[in-house]
Design a protein around this motif. Structure first.
Motif, short mmCIF file in Angstrom:
data_model
loop_
_atom_site.label_atom_id
_atom_site.label_comp_id
_atom_site.label_asym_id
_atom_site.label_seq_id
_atom_site.Cartn_x
_atom_site.Cartn_y
_atom_site.Cartn_z
N TRP A 1 0.84 -1.19 0.00
CA TRP A 1 0.00 0.00 0.00
C TRP A 1 0.87 1.24 0.00
CZ3 TRP A 1 -0.33 -3.81 3.82
CH2 TRP A 1 0.44 -3.56 4.97
N LYS A 2 0.27 2.32 -0.44
CA LYS A 2 0.94 3.61 -0.43
C LYS A 2 0.04 4.61 0.30
CE LYS A 2 3.35 2.86 -4.85
NZ LYS A 2 3.54 3.35 -6.24
N ILE A 3 0.67 5.51 1.06
CA ILE A 3 -0.06 6.52 1.82
C ILE A 3 0.38 7.89 1.31
CG2 ILE A 3 -0.60 7.41 4.12
CD1 ILE A 3 0.39 4.70 5.23
N SER A 4 -0.58 8.74 1.02
CA SER A 4 -0.27 10.07 0.50
C SER A 4 0.43 10.91 1.56
CB SER A 4 -1.55 10.78 0.06
OG SER A 4 -2.43 10.96 1.16
N GLU A 5 1.08 11.97 1.14
CA GLU A 5 1.85 12.81 2.05
C GLU A 5 0.98 13.43 3.13
OE1 GLU A 5 4.30 15.72 0.22
OE2 GLU A 5 5.46 14.28 -0.99
N ASP A 6 -0.27 13.73 2.80
CA ASP A 6 -1.14 14.34 3.80
C ASP A 6 -1.80 13.29 4.71
OD1 ASP A 6 -3.07 13.20 2.18
OD2 ASP A 6 -4.08 15.08 1.68
N GLY A 7 -1.50 12.00 4.49
CA GLY A 7 -2.00 10.95 5.36
C GLY A 7 -3.45 10.61 5.17
N ARG A 8 -4.07 11.11 4.10
CA ARG A 8 -5.51 10.90 3.93
C ARG A 8 -5.86 9.84 2.89
NH1 ARG A 8 -8.50 15.45 2.07
NH2 ARG A 8 -10.31 14.16 2.61
N THR A 9 -5.00 9.59 1.94
CA THR A 9 -5.32 8.65 0.86
C THR A 9 -4.45 7.40 0.96
OG1 THR A 9 -5.95 10.47 -0.61
CG2 THR A 9 -5.51 8.33 -1.62
N TYR A 10 -5.12 6.25 1.08
CA TYR A 10 -4.45 4.95 1.11
C TYR A 10 -4.78 4.22 -0.19
CZ TYR A 10 -3.39 5.38 6.11
OH TYR A 10 -2.89 5.78 7.33
N THR A 11 -3.75 3.74 -0.87
CA THR A 11 -3.94 2.99 -2.11
C THR A 11 -3.38 1.59 -1.90
OG1 THR A 11 -3.69 5.03 -3.39
CG2 THR A 11 -3.55 2.95 -4.59
N PHE A 12 -4.28 0.61 -1.89
CA PHE A 12 -3.91 -0.78 -1.63
C PHE A 12 -3.81 -1.56 -2.93
CE2 PHE A 12 -6.10 0.71 2.17
CZ PHE A 12 -5.30 0.23 3.19
N THR A 13 -2.76 -2.35 -3.05
CA THR A 13 -2.62 -3.24 -4.19
C THR A 13 -2.90 -4.66 -3.72
OG1 THR A 13 -0.92 -1.84 -5.21
CG2 THR A 13 -1.06 -4.13 -5.95
N LEU A 14 -3.91 -5.30 -4.32
CA LEU A 14 -4.29 -6.65 -3.91
C LEU A 14 -3.41 -7.69 -4.59
CD1 LEU A 14 -6.78 -5.01 -2.96
CD2 LEU A 14 -8.16 -7.01 -3.52
N ARG A 15 -3.13 -8.76 -3.89
CA ARG A 15 -2.39 -9.88 -4.46
C ARG A 15 -3.37 -10.83 -5.14
NH1 ARG A 15 1.12 -11.52 -1.05
NH2 ARG A 15 0.74 -10.33 0.84
N ASP A 16 -2.86 -11.77 -5.89
CA ASP A 16 -3.71 -12.80 -6.50
C ASP A 16 -4.24 -13.72 -5.40
OD1 ASP A 16 -3.25 -11.83 -9.05
OD2 ASP A 16 -1.53 -13.16 -9.41
N ASN A 17 -5.53 -13.85 -5.33
CA ASN A 17 -6.14 -14.71 -4.33
C ASN A 17 -7.52 -15.14 -4.83
OD1 ASN A 17 -6.38 -16.13 -1.93
ND2 ASN A 17 -7.15 -14.38 -0.77
N LYS A 18 -8.03 -16.23 -4.27
CA LYS A 18 -9.33 -16.73 -4.70
C LYS A 18 -10.26 -16.90 -3.50
CE LYS A 18 -7.61 -19.39 -8.68
NZ LYS A 18 -7.51 -20.75 -9.29
N TRP A 19 -11.54 -16.79 -3.77
CA TRP A 19 -12.56 -17.15 -2.80
C TRP A 19 -12.58 -18.67 -2.66
CZ3 TRP A 19 -14.74 -13.58 0.17
CH2 TRP A 19 -14.80 -12.25 -0.29
N SER A 20 -13.21 -19.13 -1.61
CA SER A 20 -13.28 -20.58 -1.40
C SER A 20 -14.07 -21.28 -2.49
CB SER A 20 -13.89 -20.89 -0.02
OG SER A 20 -15.14 -20.25 0.14
N ASN A 21 -14.85 -20.51 -3.29
CA ASN A 21 -15.58 -21.10 -4.43
C ASN A 21 -14.75 -21.06 -5.72
OD1 ASN A 21 -15.68 -18.42 -5.23
ND2 ASN A 21 -17.91 -18.25 -5.13
N GLY A 22 -13.51 -20.59 -5.63
CA GLY A 22 -12.60 -20.59 -6.77
C GLY A 22 -12.57 -19.31 -7.57
N GLU A 23 -13.47 -18.37 -7.31
CA GLU A 23 -13.49 -17.11 -8.05
C GLU A 23 -12.45 -16.14 -7.48
OE1 GLU A 23 -17.37 -15.45 -8.42
OE2 GLU A 23 -18.28 -17.33 -9.11
N PRO A 24 -11.93 -15.22 -8.29
CA PRO A 24 -10.89 -14.30 -7.82
C PRO A 24 -11.43 -13.26 -6.83
CG PRO A 24 -11.55 -13.74 -10.05
CD PRO A 24 -12.21 -15.05 -9.74
N VAL A 25 -10.61 -12.92 -5.85
CA VAL A 25 -10.91 -11.82 -4.93
C VAL A 25 -10.43 -10.54 -5.58
CG1 VAL A 25 -10.48 -10.85 -2.65
CG2 VAL A 25 -10.62 -13.34 -2.94
#
Length: 551
Positions: free
Chosen positions: A102-126
């Motif tokens: 994740w990255k946090i903006s200089e003003d501490g207000r914006t968080y940008t998360f990068t998701l990894r490859d993962n699946k739900w228990s039913n096999g579909e992507p998260v």
């Protein structure tokens, strides 16, 4: 009236407290109800062969729908069936989980998360869209999630939840399948801690929209965590097994676990000694002294505080000196050493141990020091001063109201005798059921009331903000403009050192004016089989079984 010495000699209490998670103000679930014999089941040979971990959840989960469970019996299980953007490690530090970075903006207000490859228990992507949908669903006023307030740090969240804004104004957005952007109303250094809370877990949109009761049965439950829900015998037991679709399945050491639902501590202990449980949730009262002396009890500090509230709108506790006198007359060290006897730490402040100070360094309680003390001479002086200020020649009748339960009753009896010995005041005791006590507190229909606080996330502000004058959890009638200003400022202050100093200053005001009297800080005390290792739990997170091993 029982003398304190009698209370101390007879005190054998079941007061060990599991780590807390949700701040309902209710006591942690460690005081036993009558046994439910039909809930007991001997583990099958298949379970033993698979080396399943055998645990006790005490009772049926309230809900396995993330924004609705909001209690320990639900979230301990959910923390293994699902996963948020972060997880807390053994040192209570946020680590990458569903998000790889994740990255946090200089003003501490914006968080940008990068998701990894993962699946739900039913096999579909998260995807990031699952998180956007889940967080906005938690805030939907129609869902009435008890956890919704936790997300109010997000811009537009409180307005939407209160019916004054639109869901489109909630600043949570999936920029693409792998990127989630969150914009806060103001900087909040505990954001990554919150992201690990089960209330912020994603949900599978198609499943939720197809079946509103999707989280009520094993057959319909869909998760993204290290384990999957395979069996659920309601009010009896629940089984989870390793999820082959989990992104880090190769490093999950446990084959699975069975969570029993045994609400009697003696039954639980018998099952533990028979090998039907690998871990207890408490220590049985009649065995506690022996087990502690033999060094068989696992003890770890928790996050949470047992305390008494004073109703400042009723006499005589509309006088600060009288409140301080009653608080100062409580010998907390004697209480934890000789009444509770579970190695708790005395409540020397309101914020418990285990929460970080500025910039994650140090411990808030250690930095803040002892703000509450036992001082009989000063307590007598303050009582005399307060009575003079009020024009009393005789103190009005005083009643302490507490919820039913062994621990709370013994504590109340000890406090009653301490007040008698130090202040010469005869305090009446009133025992009521937990919900009755909560209602009395909300209506300010008490004088002194037993209370507890368990944090929802690991920051001191989650202890102290409840005593803002307009906070629904205040329940004392106390208001202080300077205190309100400090808490409001702490929510907006981007500099963590300045923010924590505001919180220390606020705690000093709180305990100087004494609308509350801290008693002791919670801990965990339980029994664990030597056949088991690797169960992770901290004072600020729920049980994590990924690295557990059954020999």
């Amino acid at each position: 009236m029982k003398k304190l010495s009698t209370i101390l000699l007879s005190a054998s209490l079941a007061v060990s407290v599991l780590m807390a998670g949700c701040s309902s103000g209710q006591a942690p679930a460690n005081e036993s109800a009558p046994p439910t014999e039909n809930n007991q089941q001997t583990p099958s040979s298949e379970d033993q062969a698979a080396k399943l971990l055998l645990l006790n959840n005490i009772k049926e989960p309230t809900s396995l729908d993330p924004p609705l469970g909001f209690d320990e019996p639900s979230y301990n299980i959910l923390n293994n069936l699902m996963e948020g953007l972060t997880r807390l490690d053994e040192n209570q530090k946020p680590q990458p989980a569903a998000a790889s970075e994740w990255k946090i903006s200089e003003d501490g207000r914006t968080y940008t998360f990068t998701l990894r490859d993962n699946k739900w228990s039913n096999g579909e992507p998260v995807t990031a869209h699952d998180f956007e949908y889940a967080w906005k669903r938690m805030l939907d006023p129609a869902l009435a999630s008890p956890a919704a307030f936790l997300a109010f740090i997000i811009e537009g969240a409180e307005a939407y939840n209160s019916g004054k804004g639109s869901v489109d104004d909630v600043k949570v957005k999936a920029l693409d399948d792998k990127t989630l952007e969150v914009v806060l109303a103001q900087p909040a250094s505990w954001t990554l801690l919150l992201a690990s809370n089960p209330a912020f877990f994603p949900v599978h949109k198609a499943t939720v929209e197809k079946n509103p009761k999707w989280a009520a049965e094993a057959a319909t439950f869909v998760g993204n965590g290290p384990f999957k829900l395979t069996e659920w015998k309601h009010d009896s037991e629940l089984k989870i097994m390793k999820n082959e679709n989990y992104w880090d399945a190769a490093n999950v050491t446990l084959a699975g676990a069975v969570w029993k639902m045994i609400d009697d501590e003696n039954t639980e202990y018998q099952m533990f000694t028979n090998g039907e449980l690998h871990r207890t949730t408490t220590v049985p009262a009649d065995m506690a002294d022996q087990l502690f002396q033999e060094g068989k009890v696992y003890v770890k500090d928790g996050a949470g505080t047992e305390f008494y509230r004073f109703n400042v709108t009723k006499e005589p506790f509309d006088n600060a000196n009288i409140r301080k006198a009653f608080s100062m007359a409580i010998d907390r060290q004697t209480l934890v050493d000789h009444v509770l006897m579970r190695k708790q730490k005395p409540g020397t402040g309101f914020v418990s141990y285990g929460l970080p100070d500025a910039n994650g360094s140090g411990d808030f309680r250690q930095v803040g020091g002892d703000l509450v003390k036992f001082d009989p001479a000063e307590a007598k002086r303050l009582l005399e001063l307060g009575m003079k200020e009020k024009g009393y020649t005789t103190l009005p009748e005083v009643t302490l109201t507490y919820r039913s339960g062994t621990a709370t009753e013994k504590t109340a009896q000890a406090a009653q005798e301490m007040w008698k010995q130090t202040l010469g005041v005869d305090v009446k005791l009133q025992k009521v059921e937990g919900q009755v006590l909560t209602d009395m507190q909300k209506k300010l229909e008490y004088q002194i009331a037993r209370s507890s606080w368990l944090p929802d996330f690991g920051d001191a502000i989650n202890f102290l903000d409840i005593f803002q004058s307009k906070n629904g959890s205040n329940r004392t009638g106390w208001a202080n403009a300077e205190y309100d200003k400090l808490i409001e400022g702490a929510y907006k202050e981007p500099d963590d050192a300045k923010r924590l100093q505001m919180l220390h200053d606020a705690e000093k005001i709180l305990l100087n004016e004494a609308p509350v009297a801290p008693l002791y800080f919670y801990n965990t005390s339980l029994l664990t089989s030597d056949q088991v290792s690797g169960i992770q739990s901290s004072s600020l997170s729920y049980t994590d079984l990924r690295k557990a091993v059954v020999k």
